[in-house]
Design a protein around this motif. Structure first.
Motif, PDB file in Angstrom:
ATOM      1  N   TYR A 106      80.454  70.580   6.725  1.00  0.00           N
ATOM      2  CA  TYR A 106      79.931  71.856   6.233  1.00  0.00           C
ATOM      3  C   TYR A 106      80.968  72.612   5.402  1.00  0.00           C
ATOM      4  CZ  TYR A 106      82.343  73.656  10.419  1.00  0.00           C
ATOM      5  OH  TYR A 106      83.263  73.958  11.375  1.00  0.00           O
ATOM      6  N   VAL A 107      82.251  72.397   5.687  1.00  0.00           N
ATOM      7  CA  VAL A 107      83.292  73.018   4.871  1.00  0.00           C
ATOM      8  C   VAL A 107      83.360  72.344   3.509  1.00  0.00           C
ATOM      9  CG1 VAL A 107      85.772  73.463   4.679  1.00  0.00           C
ATOM     10  CG2 VAL A 107      84.620  73.771   6.878  1.00  0.00           C
ATOM     11  N   SER A 120      80.427  73.555   1.543  1.00  0.00           N
ATOM     12  CA  SER A 120      80.630  74.928   1.079  1.00  0.00           C
ATOM     13  C   SER A 120      81.588  74.967  -0.102  1.00  0.00           C
ATOM     14  CB  SER A 120      81.171  75.779   2.232  1.00  0.00           C
ATOM     15  OG  SER A 120      81.346  77.116   1.828  1.00  0.00           O
ATOM     16  N   ILE A 178      85.649  80.642   2.737  1.00  0.00           N
ATOM     17  CA  ILE A 178      85.560  79.552   3.716  1.00  0.00           C
ATOM     18  C   ILE A 178      86.352  79.902   4.974  1.00  0.00           C
ATOM     19  CG2 ILE A 178      86.191  77.148   4.129  1.00  0.00           C
ATOM     20  CD1 ILE A 178      85.624  76.604   1.181  1.00  0.00           C
ATOM     21  N   HIS A 184      83.860  80.146   7.938  1.00  0.00           N
ATOM     22  CA  HIS A 184      83.830  78.878   8.667  1.00  0.00           C
ATOM     23  C   HIS A 184      84.984  78.710   9.651  1.00  0.00           C
ATOM     24  CE1 HIS A 184      80.518  77.760   6.167  1.00  0.00           C
ATOM     25  NE2 HIS A 184      81.230  77.709   5.057  1.00  0.00           N
TER      26      HIS A 184
END
Length: 285
Positions: free
Chosen positions: A175-176, A179, A189, A193
């Protein structure tokens, strides 16, 4: 059917563990708040000098006895514990904030920022802990500000390493990466995150750091580099009691020391309960 029954029992056990942890956390938090606030409200008249009551051993009227000046040792100890709790809370929060900023900053920025942070971590870890705190306390000017800054400036190192390692690991999470491919900046981020993943762990570390900060504050004060002797801090009480233990006044050092130890153990238990709530796996143990 048996598998379903085992599953329901596991869920019930997990729920009971988390409920117990929540109750312990609330009770210990209320106790610490009561000591911190209630102790701060104790007037000086509660432990005023009464030479006619000097050197009384513990009794129903004076549970902690009196010292060589007739001062109520229970009131002095409660007042000192409130000072220690406030200093420990400040030092823990500041240390956690420093660790988060340096750990996340080093992992997000990388390069020379990461090298500088690692150099600072090695520098602080390479110095004798107590000597470094004494040096900072003297540099600031001793007293309560010196103790607060000295303890806060030396307790962030281990958490900063953990935060940096966790953040570097998170950088490779799907997911990072997604992103980042969507054009999100590094600080977005970090805020969206990294921090939600790291803050619960940092919160637990803050509570577990609390008793260490209290003990180090008392140690600095005991050695004469912390809180001035005019204030009834626990370190001051223990330092003064050393001159009278040989006369048989054991209660001057033993009872305040046991009270300090009890507070440290209570805070440590509070940290374990918080960890059980943050980590579901820990609640099952």
């Amino acid at each position: 059917m048996s598998a379903l029954l085992l599953s329901s029992e596991a869920v019930a056990e997990r729920w009971n563990g988390r409920r117990t942890a929540a109750v312990v956390l609330v009770l210990t938090a209320l106790l610490l708040i009561g000591l911190g606030v209630g102790g701060a409200m104790i007037p000086e008249s509660a432990y005023a000098v009464h030479f006619d009551l000097a050197n009384r051993p513990p009794s129903a009227a004076d549970p902690f006895g009196t010292d060589w000046m007739g001062r109520d040792m229970l009131m002095r100890t409660l007042k000192g514990l409130s000072i220690s709790i406030r200093i420990g809370l400040f030092a823990s929060l500041v240390s956690t904030l420093i660790a988060l900023l340096l750990g996340v900053g080093a992992a997000v920025c990388g390069g020379w920022v990461d090298r500088i942070v690692l150099w600072l971590i090695d520098l602080v870890q390479g110095m004798p802990h107590l000597v470094f705190m004494i040096f900072i306390s003297i540099l600031v000017g001793r007293g309560i500000p010196g103790v607060m800054i000295g303890v806060a400036a030396t307790h962030w190192v281990s958490l900063a390493r953990i935060v940096r390692a966790e953040t570097i690991h998170l950088r490779t999470s799907p997911y990072v990466i997604a992103s980042r491919q969507m054009g999100r900046g590094r600080w977005f981020i970090a805020r969206a995150h990294f921090l939600p993943h790291i803050v619960p762990q940092a919160l637990v570390n803050t509570v577990l750091m609390f008793p260490h900060a209290i003990l180090h504050e008392s140690g600095l004060t005991f050695l004469g580099f912390g809180i001035p002797s005019q204030l009834p801090a626990v370190g001051v009480i223990l330092s003064e009691s050393m001159r009278y233990l040989s006369t048989g006044a054991w209660w001057l050092g033993v009872l305040p020391g046991l009270a300090l130890l009890a507070i440290v153990l209570v805070i440590d238990r509070c940290g374990d309960s918080l960890q059980a709530l943050v980590s579901p796996a820990a609640a099952q143990n």
